[in-house]
Motif scaffolding. Structure first.
Motif, short mmCIF file in Angstrom:
data_model
loop_
_atom_site.label_atom_id
_atom_site.label_comp_id
_atom_site.label_asym_id
_atom_site.label_seq_id
_atom_site.Cartn_x
_atom_site.Cartn_y
_atom_site.Cartn_z
N UNK B 484 0.84 -1.20 0.00
CA UNK B 484 0.00 0.00 0.00
C UNK B 484 0.87 1.25 0.00
N UNK B 485 1.95 1.25 0.79
CA UNK B 485 2.86 2.41 0.82
C UNK B 485 3.47 2.63 -0.55
N UNK B 486 3.86 1.53 -1.19
CA UNK B 486 4.48 1.63 -2.51
C UNK B 486 3.48 2.22 -3.52
N UNK B 487 2.25 1.68 -3.52
CA UNK B 487 1.23 2.16 -4.47
C UNK B 487 0.92 3.63 -4.22
N UNK B 488 0.81 4.02 -2.94
CA UNK B 488 0.51 5.42 -2.62
C UNK B 488 1.67 6.32 -3.02
N UNK B 493 -3.24 9.44 -5.79
CA UNK B 493 -4.67 9.63 -6.10
C UNK B 493 -5.15 11.05 -5.85
N UNK B 494 -4.21 11.98 -5.59
CA UNK B 494 -4.58 13.39 -5.39
C UNK B 494 -4.13 14.20 -6.59
N UNK B 495 -5.01 15.04 -7.12
CA UNK B 495 -4.62 15.97 -8.19
C UNK B 495 -4.40 17.34 -7.56
#
Lengths: 497, 497
Positions: B484-488, B493-495
């Motif tokens: 999850x840390x890697x994906x984040x 997911x923030x523009x």
């Protein structure tokens, strides 16, 4: 994570299945349930498998990867070998699948992704089914072309270094239509290179390979096939061992239970196999009739044009011949009974079925006319001559001898349980239902029991009297015999007027 | 033929699988390969199963029917019980499936055949997939209506003998949108009968049932559910134990891996469950936004009209409310973190997420206005009052107590592994991607680990400085935490603009 391979005495047919212990914590197998596949890696190879959980440590321990028979065989390592197991990454073609379901027209690259996934068995049956049904609702000729090319390139490609490599194929659906076993020897006897790969029955009572197997071994590998072709100028082998267009087999495994048979998939299936087999010229038999695959002339014309479009783009010369598909061809239906008809034609026996002989001569004549030395219109006469002289029979015998003896016990002997199906009333035969006849022959045990099937005694246009036999059923297995007799009694598949 | 039942310690999840010995000659198991299912009969009951072949007599003997865990449980007889096993007859809905693949519009009777087959598990995943994809390409509102009715009638139907039975549902897709846990207690506190059945997460980090399970037991059967509703005027249970519209669960099991989510299936799925639950009035939350299920207003309008068409014909009063689906709702994403937000709103805490509170008040107000005694426009004020007075919190506590203690250890405690995801640069938040946030929360372990998920610290319109945390990740499992840390880190997911 590392697990050691444990072979299991369970045969899951085509499916790769991995049994993991519920105590195999690092993988948390309950999370993998039905969602996606795992990748098993050893050396440079990768195998994909579906996961099932095992609660019996005697069957699969926490450090073991339990592999069912197909998966163990495909992985090709010994029991106890350490392998790496991890969740499989999402397949590359998943986006293309979603796009196709959404009604999109796919690009060549997207279709390439799909075929790559299928070749590596990355898709589940439900995904393959979704792709096929989405394609059935809409598919352009260009997509069919891209699919054909990608399928042909996914497996082995044979090459013969000859300008003319001839093949003859039928789209199927007409029982007894075993012309290939006559046409191929005639063409080879004339001198055309005819390396014929053929299929086993999918939904029919016999494929060309099933019938040839009554006479000779058919499961040759590529080297064995080449040796036969070099010696005889032709062969008639089962395509399954040669790994030509293997994705076609993957698609068929889903099309069959769904009875899906669209023009686009038919074209891609047949032409990709022929491209992979190294054919340069293809004669295509397209039977049209009320019980055949092509029911009306307009649908047949659409299919012919699609064949021509794709074949032209991939550099294959195709000639499509529309033939009479209104009743079965020949007398016998089922491997042994069909092989008997073929030999009767090649031997010039008096009782040989005339329709099978005539159709074979017509098709073989068209093939022979591919030879620049043969005058237009002279092919059929040459074919007739090659049969009458016994040259075609000797060619089939030479091919059969080169391929090796049939592994089937009994060979040409028809099934020993026999029953005749009588006409229910006086009348004239107005039609013989191909689908129904095929179903009854399959119920009798064809093609599993090579002697099973039926012998047609009446044909369209003939008059029959009440109680006269329409056909004779043959079976080996008593349960199959009973089922077939019952089905034939309910509806024999003959229309009388 | 007669075989005796042998339970196997193998869990094939949803699939019924029968292991037959290769020596079980009477059935000729090799013929059954992939083609069709077998029927296992005992007493009056019938179970369908797929066949796999076993070569280990210690596992399955020639006279035994080896049943994997789901099949053995569903058949419900003891080991050694004699059962009758035979090839299953072709399913009644097969013709309808072929017609739908061919582009036909199905009649009510044909759709009834399909649903009957699905309720009896007569179709394989590939057949279900074919049906869903064929429906995705074309389906009329009348077909959707017939599907909804047939699905509702396939399982249990609850009846409450009250003129007004209220429910509230969201089509999903927006993380943290846990308004049901506020709206249902508010409506029940007002006096509306609110027997709420809800789902577990399918592709989201938490379903309403997953979040409620942090506070109370949710897997109640029908009698237990009735007892809670009689005592409290409402409940919040998992629908799976109550057997409402069970065919919906069958369809979802194929829709999920295919990521199929069509308007027609959504309407049939939701409305059939509500009909079966005995609801008379339904308030439907339909979030619209770039990362939500409904991306544009036109698609949302089409969906709303389809809901209204079907609901009207089945006698269900539906009110569709289009809401803001441009970012997650509330702060927490994941069962425990969402439950904490819900309690914060009901307790009137200073830090309670205002958007969750406001949206809940708006929806609860619309439900309350169904009460003939409440003036038009007065619902929201009444909802606010029921929250401020603590009546709604007491109602949720009463329901939770009646349902029984949560089976989950840890309860409201967030996952102990924590990491903050920083902004990559200065800027203003212009959007929060619902799909991406859901994916990261799932990678962290939600909903399997109830404490896993994330806490949003910034929202749309807020200014952030480089390095300031956007959200805080929570996980229990070290591998999940790392993923999850890697994906984040790759894409939070923030523009920002």
């Amino acid at each position: 994570m590392q697990l050691t391979v444990r072979p299991l005495a369970i045969d899951t047919f085509r499916e790769n299945t991995l049994l993991l212990s519920r105590d195999c914590r690092a993988l948390r197998p309950e999370r993998l349930a039905g969602v996606r596949k795992v990748e098993i890696q050893v050396g440079g190879r990768t195998l994909l498998a579906a996961v099932v959980i095992c609660d019996d440590p005697a069957l699969v321990g926490p450090g073991e990867a339990g592999l069912t028979q197909p998966a163990f065989r495909r992985l090709g390592v010994a029991a106890g070998t350490p392998v790496h197991v991890a969740p499989a990454p999402p397949p590359a073609g998943a986006a293309a699948l979603r796009a196709k379901i959404g009604g999109a027209t796919l690009t060549d690259v997207q279709i390439g992704d799909v075929i790559h996934d299928l070749a590596e068995h990355r898709w589940s049956d439900m995904e393959i089914s979704a792709f096929l049904v989405a394609c059935a609702s809409f598919m352009t000729p260009e997509e069919t072309l891209a699919l054909t090319r990608a399928m042909a390139n996914a497996g082995r490609r044979l090459s013969w270094n000859r300008p003319l490599v001839a093949d003859k194929h039928c789209i199927g659906g007409v029982p007894g239509n075993r012309t290939s076993l006559i046409v191929a020897p005639v063409a080879a006897a004339h001198g055309l290179l005819t390396p014929k790969t053929s299929s086993r029955a999918i939904t029919s009572p016999a494929g060309t390979a099933d019938t040839m197997e009554v006479l000779a071994r058919v499961d040759l590998d590529e080297d064995e096939m080449r040796a036969v072709v070099e010696r005889c100028g032709g062969c008639i082998v089962w395509g399954g061992r040669v790994n030509l267009s293997p994705v076609d087999d993957v698609l068929i495994s889903v099309e069959r239970p769904l009875s899906l048979d669209t023009p686009e998939q038919m074209v891609a299936s047949i032409l990709s196999k022929k491209m992979a087999a190294g054919s340069t010229h293809l004669l295509l038999d397209l039977p049209v009739g009320p019980g055949a695959k092509m029911r009306d002339p307009e649908a047949a014309r659409h299919l012919r044009k699609l064949f021509e479009f794709v074949a032209d783009r991939v550099g294959l010369k195709v000639e499509v011949v529309e033939t009479d598909g209104s009743q079965p061809v020949g007398r016998g239906v089922g491997p042994a009974l069909e092989a008997r008809d073929v030999l009767a034609v090649l031997r010039g026996e008096a009782g040989a079925p005339a329709d099978l002989a005539e159709k074979s001569v017509r098709l073989a004549g068209r093939l022979i006319e591919l030879d620049p030395e043969v005058a237009g219109g002279a092919g059929a006469a040459r074919a007739r001559e090659l049969i009458a002289s016994g040259a075609a029979l000797r060619k089939l015998e030479a091919i059969a001898e080169a391929q090796g003896p049939s592994p089937l016990a009994g060979g040409l002997t028809p099934g020993s349980r026999v029953c005749e199906i009588p006409a229910a009333r006086d009348g004239t035969v107005t039609g013989v239902d191909c689908l129904r006849i095929a179903r009854i022959a399959r119920l009798a045990g064809a093609p599993t029991d090579p002697g099973a099937g039926l012998d047609l005694l009446k044909r369209r246009g003939e008059r029959v009297r009440k109680g006269e036999p329409l056909y004779r059923l043959h079976a080996e297995d008593p349960a199959d015999f009973a089922l077939a007799c019952e089905a034939a009694g309910e509806d024999p598949g003959f229309a009388l007027a």
